[in-house]
Design an enzyme around this catalytic site. Structure first.
Site, PDB file in Angstrom:
ATOM      1  N   HIS A 322       0.767   1.483   6.207  1.00  0.00           N
ATOM      2  CA  HIS A 322       1.080   2.454   5.087  1.00  0.00           C
ATOM      3  C   HIS A 322       0.438   1.835   3.747  1.00  0.00           C
ATOM      4  O   HIS A 322       0.404   0.330   3.621  1.00  0.00           O
ATOM      5  CB  HIS A 322       2.632   2.381   4.310  1.00  0.00           C
ATOM      6  N   GLU A 324       0.112   1.399   0.606  1.00  0.00           N
ATOM      7  CA  GLU A 324       0.801   0.748  -0.748  1.00  0.00           C
ATOM      8  C   GLU A 324       1.245  -0.965   0.037  1.00  0.00           C
ATOM      9  O   GLU A 324       1.246  -1.536  -0.690  1.00  0.00           O
ATOM     10  CB  GLU A 324       1.855   1.562  -1.626  1.00  0.00           C
ATOM     11  N   CYS A 380       6.395   7.300   0.033  1.00  0.00           N
ATOM     12  CA  CYS A 380       7.722   7.759   1.196  1.00  0.00           C
ATOM     13  C   CYS A 380       8.364   7.746   1.241  1.00  0.00           C
ATOM     14  O   CYS A 380       9.174   5.845   0.755  1.00  0.00           O
ATOM     15  CB  CYS A 380       7.151   7.700   2.795  1.00  0.00           C
ATOM     16  N   CYS A 443       8.682   2.753   2.156  1.00  0.00           N
ATOM     17  CA  CYS A 443       7.923   2.358   1.091  1.00  0.00           C
ATOM     18  C   CYS A 443       9.138   2.457   0.008  1.00  0.00           C
ATOM     19  O   CYS A 443       9.180   1.285  -1.014  1.00  0.00           O
ATOM     20  CB  CYS A 443       6.864   2.740   0.797  1.00  0.00           C
TER      21      CYS A 443
END
Length: 626
Positions: A322, A324, A380, A443
């Protein structure tokens, strides 16, 4: 015989058998040489500039003007009127009450208005020398004035474009190009005010125009349309603590977003095939909040996690791709490089770290160094799941629902998150290899973890003090309540016993004015990463955790463990030089970090938000390369 006399026999005077009296028609004869009436032009409909009273009322509602005195002869009175703004009384004098009221408003505005050439207005001259017949005060621009209510910023009632036209006379919008390479055919608008240009983008010209106007108002007047302005009363934001305000200034947020987007477009040149993305993230570093010299530390894309069959026992794959999470791993790579500079006395001064002579950690960040995380959408998990509508920033209709704040996990090889199940939080290697889904924490949960233990990771925690994010800037889907809860609010009441200098960090939050439109395209199975100092970007297959060429990524556990081993041997000030344990045990030996992490997990349990899910322990049982 009719009672009202004879009626002319005409079809005009008869209707359905009934007769009616028709009054004589009046004829209007135009003068022989009269010109035809002029049509109104657009110029005649342009609103006239507002006087100072109207301008002040736009910025401060509910002001009361008070007549202080009336002096002079009856035929030539001199009125003195006052107005109180933000606790300060301003006076104005004039030959009529209207003129005195205008002068009082002008006096109030002089603390935050400018001439069009940018020169700050000088204090008022004595009233005897004032030219009250001059209209000069009507042509001044309002500048650097935030709209406030009870000392707090308030989102203006009017739209940004309308407010901009009311505050400035010389406003010119121009659609300079259509950037079809971006998501959903984004329009780009530029507004020019007093020779200053401000850009805005959006999926339509109207939204791009609004974004440009918001950027101009934020820069020129400190007027913000951010959802962080004046939070709802039931939102647990520390709005009473001026020193820890949760809002990042809008001009700083826009600068962070612009820097990351520009760097992405720069590094992707030559490899446009990998420009497709759903989530874009990056980290920006500033010194003393100087955004003119800000540096983009990392840029990344990606939305998926490694497939269970590709797990590695030697730390050679990226488990979570992901965007980030990858940007934070790129930041780790940067931190290792900065500590490398300390290994050589000739380059030590270039490092962002300095020797720490009064603490248990050998090194710490230089004073004034801050890191800012940009994500083009809400992370997320808890921050995104309840924020489907950006503009719905009202009261949460279900504030007590148990789903709020729950720990959530990402789905293997897919998108979206699911709540963690009540368990001991352990996944087994053989279970995953036999088909059990490999689960990774969301996240939102990982960012909440960073706000307790720092973003430097467990290995570096034996060398440097914890490093925390100063701000998080989103490109879309910022809901103040959900975002605050997700990154720190859900555990602020239950977290306890953290060993200093570990603490609960509360990053400043902001939304860029040019929000990214929703991207409905299918997410690609790859992600890119770039760190400052890299010659080119790296493309990683998110499902295998390796580069598209099958190589080991430069930001894996294995790569960082090797860098850690080098620092332990060469970095001045390190007491224990040798690394004799495997990766997992070396991390476990960093006591304060582990105490803070365990307290974090306990805080989630005390709030009944679930158990933190751990990866199989076998993946951390690898040693340093010889």
């Amino acid at each position: 015989m009719f009672p009202y006399g004879p009626v002319a026999n005409s079809s005009e005077n008869t209707m359905n058998g009934y007769n009616r009296k028709v009054p004589p028609k009046r004829r209007y004869e135009m003068p022989k040489y009269a010109a035809p009436p002029k049509k109104k032009t657009c110029k005649e409909r342009i609103p006239q500039p507002k006087n100072t009273v109207a301008m002040l009322n736009e910025l401060r509602n509910g002001l009361i003007y008070k007549l202080e005195s009336q002096t002079g002869p009856v035929h030539a009175p001199l009125f003195t009127i006052s107005v109180e703004v933000d606790g300060q009384k301003y006076m104005g004098q004039g030959r009529s009450k209207k003129v005195a009221r205008i002068e009082a408003a002008a006096t109030a505005l002089r603390s935050f208005i400018q001439f069009k050439d940018g020169a700050v207005l000088s204090p008022l001259k004595p009233s005897g020398n004032l030219d009250f017949t001059s209209d000069e005060h009507l042509e001044n621009d309002v500048s650097k004035s935030a709209i406030t209510v009870d000392g707090q910023k308030k989102v203006p009632d009017k739209g940004p474009v309308m407010l901009l036209y009311e505050l400035y006379n010389d406003v010119n919008f121009e659609c300079i190009n259509i950037d079809s390479a971006q998501n959903n055919c984004r329009f780009k608008m530029t507004v020019t005010i007093n020779e200053k240009k401000f850009d805005g983008t959006g999926p339509s010209k109207k939204l791009a125009k609004n974004a440009a106007a918001k950027a101009a108002l934020a820069s020129l007047c400190n007027i913000s349309y951010s959802p962080m302005v004046v939070p709802q009363k039931n939102v647990p934001l520390p709005i009473d603590d001026k020193s820890s305000s949760m809002e990042l200034p809008q001009i700083h947020a826009d600068a962070i977003g612009r820097l990351v987007l520009e760097k992405f477009m720069e590094v992707i040149k030559g490899q446009e095939a990998y420009s497709r993305r759903k989530v874009l993230a990056g980290i920006v570093m500033t010194e003393n909040m100087n955004f003119f010299e800000a540096k983009v530390i990392s840029v990344s894309t990606g939305t998926k996690c490694v497939s269970g069959e590709h797990m590695s026992v030697n730390g050679a794959v990226l488990n979570d791709s992901h965007a980030e999470i990858v940007s934070r791993r790129c930041l780790l790579k940067f931190l290792y490089a900065q500590l490398d500079l300390q290994c050589n006395q000739a380059t030590a001064y270039q490092s962002i770290f300095v020797r720490n002579t009064d603490g248990q950690y050998p090194y710490k960040l230089k004073s004034g160094v801050h890191f800012h995380l940009y994500i083009n959408t809400a992370p997320c998990g808890d921050a995104r799941i309840f924020s489907p509508h950006e503009n719905d920033t009202g009261v949460d209709k279900h504030p007590n629902r148990k789903a709020r704040g729950q720990l959530r996990t990402k789905i293997e090889s897919g998108e979206g998150t699911i709540p963690v199940k009540s368990s001991d939080g352990i996944q087994t290697w053989d279970g995953v290899l036999q088909g059990q889904r490999l689960l990774t924490m969301s996240c939102s949960d990982k960012i909440a973890r960073w706000n307790i233990v720092g973003i430097q990771g467990s290995l570096l925690s034996s060398i440097i003090e914890p490093v925390y994010l100063h701000s998080i800037v989103l490109g879309s889907l910022l809901h103040p309540e959900h975002m605050y809860r997700a990154v720190c609010g859900r555990i602020e009441k239950s977290i306890q016993g953290l060993p200093p200098p570990y603490h609960l960090n509360k990053p400043r939050l902001a939304l860029v004015t040019s929000a990214e439109p929703r991207n409905q395209a299918k997410a690609p199975n790859f992600g890119i990463n770039w760190t400052i100092g890299d010659v080119e970007l790296e493309v990683v297959n998110s499902l295998t955790g390796r580069t598209i060429g099958g190589q080991v990524s430069r930001i894996t556990k294995q790569a960082f463990f090797d860098k850690y081993g080098f620092l332990m041997k060469n970095l001045p000030g390190i007491l224990k030089r040798s690394v004799t344990t495997d990766y997992g045990q070396t991390k476990a030996n960093v006591k304060d970090y582990q105490i803070a992490k365990i307290e974090l997990f306990s805080a989630f349990k005390r709030e009944d938000l679930g158990s933190w899910l751990k990866k199989p322990i076998e993946q951390d049982e690898f040693v340093l390369n010889e």
